[in-house]
Design an enzyme around this catalytic site. Structure first.
Site, PDB file in Angstrom:
ATOM      1  N   SER A  39       0.826  -1.205   0.000  1.00 52.76           N
ATOM      2  CA  SER A  39       0.000   0.000   0.000  1.00 52.76           C
ATOM      3  C   SER A  39       0.863   1.260   0.000  1.00 52.76           C
ATOM      4  O   SER A  39       1.666   1.467  -0.897  1.00 52.76           O
ATOM      5  CB  SER A  39      -0.962  -0.042   1.196  1.00 52.76           C
ATOM      6  OG  SER A  39      -1.999   0.884   1.039  1.00 52.76           O
ATOM      7  N   ASP A 155      -5.644  -3.549  -1.990  1.00 56.66           N
ATOM      8  CA  ASP A 155      -4.580  -3.163  -1.059  1.00 56.66           C
ATOM      9  C   ASP A 155      -3.774  -4.362  -0.545  1.00 56.66           C
ATOM     10  O   ASP A 155      -4.336  -5.330  -0.038  1.00 56.66           O
ATOM     11  CB  ASP A 155      -5.237  -2.449   0.122  1.00 56.66           C
ATOM     12  CG  ASP A 155      -4.264  -1.661   0.969  1.00 56.66           C
ATOM     13  OD1 ASP A 155      -3.242  -2.223   1.371  1.00 56.66           O
ATOM     14  OD2 ASP A 155      -4.534  -0.466   1.223  1.00 56.66           O
TER      15      ASP A 155
END
Length: 267
Positions: A39, A155
């Site tokens: 991320s 993510d």
């Protein structure tokens, strides 16, 4: 000298602390031989793999304006329940970084994403750097999943918040993990929220605790763990002036482990 690997964890805009950690490592002549990020960790790690200059990266972040913020986050597709498309984010990164292949970076780099259908951990080790960063940072409900080779990716922090194993598989002999999830457990202000108990606070607290414990499992095999406690993870920190404060927290936390790192590296 042992090869040093840096595993940069997920955590939204709190990830600006990653840049502070990198600044401290560079100032103290600690080599960074491998980088893996989930991320926001993929974004900061990818930028460093490109520029190898934390001051330049900080300058780029400081130039990120409210107009840039609105351009990216207002790019919504209402047909899929208001998810941000992410196209403008890619355009912004493309203008900033250019077209870069992961396999051509002088510092080996990996970005971690999650297959939303299977839960499989997907590691980008080649191909377009910006696509890898976009996939790794596809925060569920906020950003539209990244469609890649027949998969829908979200993510990386969903499956691997701190990619210690990834950087070790790259060849790291001294692994430094930077985890941003500890704030969910140690922040007293957040603890008080449970006194205003409702469905929302329970859901948020539960998800945060899941992320914390998953991150704790990830960092067990790391040699050095840095855990900056940044309370506010709002993306507005990129444009509100709090960015410098968060970077400073990362610098200070990184400084605490420099003696330990130098002892291991014998420098």
């Amino acid at each position: 000298m042992k090869k040093v690997g840096l595993a940069l964890g997920s955590g939204g805009a709190r990830g600006l602390a990653h840049l502070g950690v990198i600044k401290t490592l560079v100032k103290n002549n600690i080599p960074i031989d491998f980088i893996a990020g989930s991320s926001i960790g993929a974004l900061i790690g990818g930028l460093y793999a490109v520029y190898q200059d934390p001051d330049k990266i900080e300058s780029l972040i400081n130039r990120f304006s409210y107009r840039d913020f609105i351009t990216i986050f207002a790019n919504v597709d209402f047909r899929i329940k208001g998810l941000v498309k992410g196209d403008k984010a890619i355009e912004f990164l493309r203008k900033t970084i250019g077209n870069v292949k992961i396999e051509n970076l002088s510092i080996p780099f990996r970005a971690v994403a999650t297959d939303i259908n299977t839960g499989e951990i997907i590691v980008y080790d080649k191909g377009d750097l910006i696509d890898a960063i976009r996939a790794s940072g596809s925060v569920p409900v906020i950003f539209r999943p990244m469609f890649y080779q027949g998969r829908y990716l979200v993510d990386g922090g969903i499956a691997m918040p701190v990619p210690v194993k990834v950087v070790q598989d790259m060849g790291s002999e001294l692994t430094i993990a930077v985890s941003l999830e500890a704030v969910y457990v140690f922040d007293k202000a957040l603890e008080k929220q449970i006194n205003r108990i409702n469905a929302y606070t329970i859901a948020v607290k539960s998800l945060n605790l899941l992320r914390y414990h998953l991150a704790q499992a990830n960092i067990k095999e790391a040699d050095i763990v840095i855990a900056p406690k940044v309370k506010n993870g709002s993306w507005l920190n990129f444009v509100s002036g709090r960015g410098k404060e968060i970077i400073k927290i990362g610098e200070e936390e990184g400084l605490k482990v420099i003696p330990q790192i130098k002892k291991v590296l014998e420098i």
